[in-house]
Design a protein around this motif. Structure first.
Motif, PDB file in Angstrom:
ATOM      1  N   ALA A  88       0.831  -1.204   0.000  1.00 14.73           N
ATOM      2  CA  ALA A  88       0.000   0.000   0.000  1.00 14.73           C
ATOM      3  C   ALA A  88       0.870   1.261   0.000  1.00 14.73           C
ATOM      4  O   ALA A  88       0.580   2.227  -0.708  1.00 14.73           O
ATOM      5  CB  ALA A  88      -0.948  -0.007   1.189  1.00 14.73           C
ATOM      6  N   ALA A  89       1.955   1.246   0.771  1.00 20.46           N
ATOM      7  CA  ALA A  89       2.851   2.408   0.815  1.00 20.46           C
ATOM      8  C   ALA A  89       3.485   2.655  -0.552  1.00 20.46           C
ATOM      9  O   ALA A  89       3.602   3.800  -0.996  1.00 20.46           O
ATOM     10  CB  ALA A  89       3.932   2.196   1.875  1.00 20.46           C
ATOM     11  N   LYS A  90       3.905   1.582  -1.229  1.00 26.88           N
ATOM     12  CA  LYS A  90       4.500   1.720  -2.565  1.00 26.88           C
ATOM     13  C   LYS A  90       3.493   2.330  -3.536  1.00 26.88           C
ATOM     14  O   LYS A  90       3.824   3.219  -4.330  1.00 26.88           O
ATOM     15  CB  LYS A  90       4.988   0.375  -3.071  1.00 26.88           C
ATOM     16  CG  LYS A  90       5.636   0.439  -4.448  1.00 26.88           C
ATOM     17  CD  LYS A  90       6.171  -0.920  -4.868  1.00 26.88           C
ATOM     18  CE  LYS A  90       6.877  -0.841  -6.189  1.00 26.88           C
ATOM     19  NZ  LYS A  90       8.297  -0.639  -6.102  1.00 26.88           N
ATOM     20  N   LEU A  91       2.262   1.874  -3.473  1.00 25.89           N
ATOM     21  CA  LEU A  91       1.231   2.395  -4.364  1.00 25.89           C
ATOM     22  C   LEU A  91       0.872   3.842  -4.019  1.00 25.89           C
ATOM     23  O   LEU A  91       0.639   4.659  -4.911  1.00 25.89           O
ATOM     24  CB  LEU A  91      -0.003   1.493  -4.341  1.00 25.89           C
ATOM     25  CG  LEU A  91       0.227   0.129  -4.999  1.00 25.89           C
ATOM     26  CD1 LEU A  91      -0.858  -0.858  -4.597  1.00 25.89           C
ATOM     27  CD2 LEU A  91       0.316   0.273  -6.509  1.00 25.89           C
ATOM     28  N   GLU A  92       0.840   4.153  -2.735  1.00 24.83           N
ATOM     29  CA  GLU A  92       0.574   5.538  -2.308  1.00 24.83           C
ATOM     30  C   GLU A  92       1.639   6.488  -2.858  1.00 24.83           C
ATOM     31  O   GLU A  92       1.322   7.592  -3.292  1.00 24.83           O
ATOM     32  CB  GLU A  92       0.532   5.632  -0.774  1.00 24.83           C
ATOM     33  CG  GLU A  92      -0.674   5.007  -0.140  1.00 24.83           C
ATOM     34  CD  GLU A  92      -1.810   5.989   0.083  1.00 24.83           C
ATOM     35  OE1 GLU A  92      -1.573   7.205   0.040  1.00 24.83           O
ATOM     36  OE2 GLU A  92      -2.936   5.515   0.293  1.00 24.83           O
TER      37      GLU A  92
END
Length: 145
Positions: free
Chosen positions: A76-80
């Motif tokens: 999720a952090a990578k996508l954010e």
């Protein structure tokens, strides 16, 4: 929705999504399904030993859920970072059934999975979540190699 299993293939699926320009208000739900730890039947073992085994199985289950949570948080952090609104979700159960239930519940419009590339014998013996998702998902499925 992107399904994760802790493999390099799943990480490639997340990397692929992160390279796409998100649509306006684009959202991604990162889902990891952890199969429950099941104890074998051991009726002949003393109760104290069964209790100890049950405690170890519970600890293993908690550990696997914690690892899964770190994986969905990282995805999720990578996508954010790449502009998507993303969140992670860890579920327990049979992977295909839980993924499909989550797709329906989240009203996802696409399911993204990494291809495992299992050989013919492995595929025959173990099946393929990605292949089954292609057949049974209520939405389009994108398989990333």
């Amino acid at each position: 929705m992107v399904g994760l299993d802790g493999s390099a293939h799943a990480r490639r699926a997340v990397a692929f999504l992160s390279r796409l320009t998100p649509p306006r208000a684009g959202r991604v739900l990162c889902v990891r399904v952890v199969e429950p730890v099941r104890m074998p039947s051991a009726p002949l073992l003393p109760a104290s030993m069964r209790a100890q085994l049950a405690g170890q199985a519970a600890a293993l289950g908690r550990s696997r859920m914690a690892v899964a949570q770190r994986q969905v948080d990282a995805a999720a952090a990578k996508l954010e970072k790449s502009g998507w609104r993303a969140r992670g979700l860890v579920r327990s159960g049979v992977p295909l059934a839980q993924l499909l239930a989550t797709v329906r519940g989240a009203r996802a419009d696409l399911l993204v999975l990494g291809a495992r590339g299992a050989g013919a014998v492995t595929h025959f013996l173990l099946g393929s979540v990605a292949e089954a998702a292609l057949k049974h998902a209520p939405v389009e499925v994108l398989i990333v190699k």
